[in-house]
Design an enzyme around this catalytic site. Structure first.
Site, PDB file in Angstrom:
ATOM      1  N   GLU A 115      52.724  89.596  71.935  1.00  0.00           N
ATOM      2  CA  GLU A 115      53.921  89.861  71.123  1.00  0.00           C
ATOM      3  C   GLU A 115      54.810  90.881  71.824  1.00  0.00           C
ATOM      4  OE1 GLU A 115      53.043  91.210  67.139  1.00  0.00           O
ATOM      5  OE2 GLU A 115      55.174  91.286  66.591  1.00  0.00           O
ATOM      6  N   ASN A 156      55.269  90.005  63.820  1.00  0.00           N
ATOM      7  CA  ASN A 156      56.364  90.497  62.994  1.00  0.00           C
ATOM      8  C   ASN A 156      57.671  90.526  63.778  1.00  0.00           C
ATOM      9  OD1 ASN A 156      54.370  90.846  61.110  1.00  0.00           O
ATOM     10  ND2 ASN A 156      54.267  93.063  61.273  1.00  0.00           N
ATOM     11  N   ASN A 185      55.815  83.438  60.878  1.00  0.00           N
ATOM     12  CA  ASN A 185      54.687  84.366  60.995  1.00  0.00           C
ATOM     13  C   ASN A 185      54.525  85.159  59.717  1.00  0.00           C
ATOM     14  OD1 ASN A 185      52.738  86.130  62.632  1.00  0.00           O
ATOM     15  ND2 ASN A 185      54.185  87.652  61.849  1.00  0.00           N
ATOM     16  N   GLU A 186      53.328  85.169  59.167  1.00  0.00           N
ATOM     17  CA  GLU A 186      52.974  86.015  58.001  1.00  0.00           C
ATOM     18  C   GLU A 186      54.094  86.082  56.966  1.00  0.00           C
ATOM     19  OE1 GLU A 186      51.338  89.796  59.271  1.00  0.00           O
ATOM     20  OE2 GLU A 186      49.558  88.818  60.069  1.00  0.00           O
ATOM     21  N   GLU A 212      45.659  85.116  64.659  1.00  0.00           N
ATOM     22  CA  GLU A 212      45.576  86.566  64.879  1.00  0.00           C
ATOM     23  C   GLU A 212      44.232  87.021  64.333  1.00  0.00           C
ATOM     24  OE1 GLU A 212      48.866  89.145  63.792  1.00  0.00           O
ATOM     25  OE2 GLU A 212      50.299  87.544  64.256  1.00  0.00           O
TER      26      GLU A 212
HETATM   27  O1  AHR Z   1      49.415  91.825  65.901  1.00  0.00           O
HETATM   28  C1  AHR Z   1      50.117  92.840  65.262  1.00  0.00           C
HETATM   29  C2  AHR Z   1      50.810  92.388  63.981  1.00  0.00           C
HETATM   30  O2  AHR Z   1      49.860  92.102  63.002  1.00  0.00           O
HETATM   31  C3  AHR Z   1      51.624  91.133  64.075  1.00  0.00           C
HETATM   32  O3  AHR Z   1      52.908  91.385  64.529  1.00  0.00           O
HETATM   33  C4  AHR Z   1      51.652  90.632  62.680  1.00  0.00           C
HETATM   34  O4  AHR Z   1      51.735  89.238  62.606  1.00  0.00           O
HETATM   35  C5  AHR Z   1      50.364  91.173  62.066  1.00  0.00           C
HETATM   36  O5  AHR Z   1      50.592  91.794  60.856  1.00  0.00           O
END
Ligand code: AHR
Length: 498
Positions: free
Chosen positions: A29, A74, A174-175, A295
């Site tokens: 990331e 994120n 993502n999330e 993740e």
């Molecule tokens: O990997 C770190 C963060 O953890 C990522 O950006 C997010 O997807 C998760 O909350």
């Protein structure tokens, strides 16, 4: 220290499923020092002509990563992919809101593809469902995968990359269940947006596989309802459901429970697997959706806000022996659940929440690097349904759990068998019989062990080899059985040849 007796029974005909090679993936990331100063560091004496760290690339190859998820996280939910393509001097320098950092955009989609090519890893891209639109998601698929002759593919060619990349795996957001996410949506809003995005993306390239965002962890208030609703709306457009989880011993400070975390991981997969079955039945579909645990990692508390710096040192805490034993169990769970789990990406691959730390001219390897390396290199073919007879260990969080945590594989193509064993007892060694119920292998190809008496012991820049995996002497099986000595708090990886 005293010892107890255990038995592990293996039969190459008693299989769970074929092991997906994509279980050995990573996640990179734009966060902290993962991309900048981790993967890409033109100022380092160890960088190649493209600014890529050659020592980091070499470690990634040693770990045999198969797939790499990018660019977030994120970060993804505020990222405009157009910022990261084209002439570097024209790319914008931006305030990056997810991690409160400065993003220079000197590394973007094409640099990532070049890195993947050099590392021999398949890219797994993610499209922004926070500030991004379904149009920008489909445009990125065209930019990456279409032959030249239309606008976005021609833009790629004008940037110097004529041939399409044919990226196969695409995360749709993502999330999105997390209030911390830029552009967080409720489950119905996200489901509709993700379905329409995936529809356009697959119209751009019908060969791609899409991954819909599931629960960020099993403690979310919307878990597992989020997953049901999202899957019911998107089922035929998606191929995988993304799940995430992090854990650590920081808040518990309860090592016996920490060393039994496989229970939490298995419960999570079992619940998600149940949701998949339910939705498949409810939608009367012939289509299958599998799990992508894209993740996962031990994550210790640390600095998480960038204070508007470039490449701030976020979440850079090293890993100790107990962390390595948890990572080893996580990997064991991947094999034991390989019927439903088809992709997994460790978060992350360098510096951030990682077992590799860089400084400008050096690299530090933490304990948990080893279980991943052994499993990604040795676990091939079919996951075996191991039968275990072991005493139990008491834990406050999970009750009594078997003292050993085991997984195994058998590759019908080569005849190789691999076995991975954690002894989670803090006090009892296990004298363990490995019983081969089908043909016993003739030779031991590799045998490695990591153990110690202090669960908090780890490697540092001053003492980089305090806890490393050591080769051990193991005899070939005799009369179908081999006896192993497994010290308390140990990890053992074995590879046998036919
Ligand atoms: O990997 C770190 C963060 O953890 C990522 O950006 C997010 O997807 C998760 O909350």
């Amino acid at each position: 220290m005293t010892s107890q007796n255990s038995k592990i029974y293996l039969d190459v005909h008693r299989t769970i499923a074929e092991i997906s090679p994509l279980l050995f993936g990573g996640f990179a990331e734009h966060m902290g020092r993962c991309i900048y100063e981790g993967i890409y560091d033109p100022a380092s004496p160890l960088a190649d002509e493209d600014g890529l760290r050659t020592d980091v690339l070499a470690k990634f190859k040693e770990q045999a990563y198969t797939v790499m998820r990018y660019p977030g996280g994120n970060f993804l939910s505020g990222y405009n992919w157009l910022d990261g393509v084209g002439p570097k001097e024209q790319r914008p320098r931006r305030r990056e809101l997810a991690w409160q950092s400065i993003e220079t955009n000197q590394f973007g989609t094409n640099e990532f593809m070049n890195f993947c090519r050099k590392a021999g890893i398949d890219p797994m891209m993610a499209v922004n469902m926070g500030t991004g639109t379904i149009q920008s998601a489909a445009d990125l698929v065209e930019y990456c995968n279409a032959p030249t002759g239309t606008y976005w593919a021609d833009l790629r060619a004008s940037h110097g990359y004529k041939d399409p990349y044919n990226v196969k795996y695409w995360c749709v957001g993502n999330e999105m269940d997390g209030p911390w996410q830029i552009g967080h949506l409720d489950m119905n809003e996200y489901a509709t947006k993700a379905r329409e995005a995936a529809k356009m993306m697959k119209w751009q390239d019908p060969s791609i596989k899409t991954i819909v965002t599931g629960s960020s962890n099993d403690r979310m208030p919307t878990y597992p309802e989020w997953d049901r609703v999202v899957l019911e709306t998107t089922w035929d457009k998606m191929d995988y459901l993304s799940i995430h989880m992090y854990d650590s011993n920081h808040h518990m400070q309860d090592t016996p429970s920490y060393l039994a975390l496989a229970r939490r991981f298995e419960d999570f997969v079992d619940t998600m697997s149940g949701v998949l079955r339910y939705v498949k039945a409810k939608t009367r579909s012939n289509h299958d959706v599998y799990l992508s645990w894209d993740e996962w990692q031990v994550w210790h508390p640390g600095q998480h806000e960038g204070n508007w710096q470039e490449a701030p040192p976020l979440a850079e805490v090293g890993y100790n022996l107990e962390d390595a034993l948890v990572v080893a169990q996580w990997l064991n769970v991947f094999l034991r659940k390989s019927d439903v789990l088809k992709i997994a990406c460790v978060a992350q691959v360098v510096n951030i929440i990682s077992w590799l730390h860089t400084k400008r001219d050096g690299l530090l390897v933490h304990t948990s690097f080893y279980p991943f390396k052994f499993m990604s290199n040795m676990a091939k073919g079919n996951a075996l349904d191991v039968v275990l007879r072991a005493p139990t260990t008491a834990t406050t969080r999970f009750g009594d759990v078997p003292t050993l945590d085991v997984s195994a594989s058998h590759d019908p193509a080569t005849g190789k068998i691999a076995v991975f064993i954690v002894n989670r007892s803090m006090t009892e060694a296990q004298v363990t019989d490995l019983v081969f119920q089908s043909d016993a292998p003739a030779q031991v190809l590799q045998a490695w062990q990591m153990s110690g008496t202090d669960p908090k012991a780890g490697n540092t820049w001053d003492n980089p080899n305090a806890i490393v995996a050591q080769p051990i002497k193991v005899n070939a099986p005799k009369d179908g059985t081999l006896t192993l000595n497994l010290p308390a708090m140990s990890y053992t990886a074995l590879e046998f040849g036919a």
